[in-house]
Design a protein around this motif. Sequence first.
Motif, short mmCIF file in Angstrom:
data_model
loop_
_atom_site.label_atom_id
_atom_site.label_comp_id
_atom_site.label_asym_id
_atom_site.label_seq_id
_atom_site.Cartn_x
_atom_site.Cartn_y
_atom_site.Cartn_z
N GLY A 92 0.95 -1.22 0.43
CA GLY A 92 0.06 -0.42 0.09
C GLY A 92 1.02 1.61 0.48
O GLY A 92 2.14 1.07 0.09
N GLN A 98 -7.96 7.76 -6.34
CA GLN A 98 -9.79 7.67 -6.87
C GLN A 98 -9.76 6.75 -7.99
O GLN A 98 -10.82 5.84 -8.84
CB GLN A 98 -10.13 9.20 -7.91
N VAL A 100 -9.03 3.21 -9.24
CA VAL A 100 -8.83 2.03 -8.98
C VAL A 100 -8.16 1.09 -9.97
O VAL A 100 -8.71 0.95 -10.66
CB VAL A 100 -10.12 1.24 -8.07
N PHE A 102 -6.76 -2.18 -10.11
CA PHE A 102 -7.04 -3.37 -9.39
C PHE A 102 -7.48 -4.00 -7.98
O PHE A 102 -6.73 -2.51 -7.36
CB PHE A 102 -6.43 -4.48 -10.15
N THR A 103 -7.63 -4.90 -7.68
CA THR A 103 -7.93 -4.72 -6.24
C THR A 103 -7.22 -6.05 -5.93
O THR A 103 -7.68 -7.21 -6.49
CB THR A 103 -9.50 -4.66 -5.35
N GLU A 106 -7.04 -9.27 0.51
CA GLU A 106 -5.80 -7.91 1.26
C GLU A 106 -6.04 -9.22 2.13
O GLU A 106 -7.51 -9.65 2.88
CB GLU A 106 -7.40 -7.01 2.81
N GLY A 120 -4.81 -5.06 -0.48
CA GLY A 120 -6.26 -4.18 -1.35
C GLY A 120 -6.63 -3.64 -2.51
O GLY A 120 -5.43 -3.38 -3.71
N ARG A 121 -6.74 -2.08 -2.42
CA ARG A 121 -6.84 -1.58 -3.53
C ARG A 121 -5.26 -1.41 -4.06
O ARG A 121 -4.32 -0.80 -3.41
CB ARG A 121 -7.79 0.06 -3.04
N VAL A 122 -5.31 -0.82 -5.41
CA VAL A 122 -3.87 -0.56 -5.71
C VAL A 122 -4.08 0.52 -7.01
O VAL A 122 -5.34 0.92 -8.14
CB VAL A 122 -3.52 -1.60 -6.75
N THR A 123 -4.33 1.71 -6.50
CA THR A 123 -4.80 2.99 -7.37
C THR A 123 -3.18 3.56 -8.59
O THR A 123 -2.61 3.22 -8.36
CB THR A 123 -5.11 4.13 -6.17
#
Length: 385
Positions: A92, A98, A100, A102-103, A106, A120-123
């Motif tokens: 992370g 804002q 995103v 892919f996810t 986690e 988790g989220r990867v922006t």
Amino acid sequence: MSATTGGPSLRAPAAGRSNALHAGAWWLWALGLAAAASRTTNPLLLGLLVGVAGYVVAARRTDAPWARSYGAFVKLGLAVLVIRLVFSVFLGSPIPGQHVLFTLPEVPLPDWAKGVRLGGRVTAEQLVFALYDGLKLATLLICVGAANALANPARLLKSLPGALYEAGVAVVVAMTFAPNMVSDVVRLRTARRLRGRPTGGIRAIVQIGLPVLEGALERSVALAASMDARGYGRTAHVPAPVRHMTTALTLGGLLGVCAGTYGLLAAEGAGYGLPVLAIGLAAAMAGLRLGGRRSVRTRYRPDRWGARAWLVAGSGAAVAGLMGWAGSYDAQALHPGVLPLVAPAFPLWPALSILLGLLPAFVAPVPAPPSHSLPRKDPLPAKET
């Protein structure tokens, strides 16, 4: 005036023992480029710094063993960039985003590991931020690699003050061990290939590794014997007050250099950074001057700091100074934002200041071509009888 009329020529002369560029000039030039890289996260400017360093290395690098280390530093910089991106993806980033991409799944962590997450989220914002940060670190490594490839470590050791000679020997031996070991491996693999023996596999690695280690041990023993024969380690008698004053000046000067450098790099300490750095440098130089009285060694053919060395070192200092001045009036161009995500601009004046780093490629002495690339002379015709 042209060379044919007897006047001085503006072209760089061929490098020789008498006009070799001072090794410290290469290090000051490279450190200037590194300081400029530390003042920006703009990928366009960082790429231009890498291009300038690479062009100078390609134009003025010799075929010595230490000159082959530049490629290793480039690979190390790319590895640092990839590792920085991987860490950003899996661990992370504090940068909120804002967009995103892919996810990842986690992994739940205990309460004592709050603030740390796995997956988790990867922006897009966090990846771009990690890319800018990794490019800065990679550029710093490449600039240091350029200094290693251009500066002769043995000549750099000759130029060190007497107070730093012991530490300088250890550093120079450590810097030259890896290039010499690589050259030994290449030489042994070439010899095995010419003899029709395999160069891959566990058995070949063992058969190559033992001669390499034996050669490294023989060089170490030969170096120790030559140092002992030259009276290395002898010290002159220095009064106790002078020793205490030397320690105080050296330690105080180094602390002042660290504090001044931090002040120059941090926006809060820009007012006191330069005076503290100047006082620290003066104190450290005075301490090294006094500490040199313990050394009774002499120098054979000491390197001269001539006009070309001033130009090379000054070009690096000019790049660093102009980049710092550009950050004071146009910080946004040197640090493109990621929130919101915008394309980096190409500032003209900082880019032109970076191009001053190309000066060593035109004023430094031209190294001699490798021996295998020299044209072969035809044998003289037989004398007629």
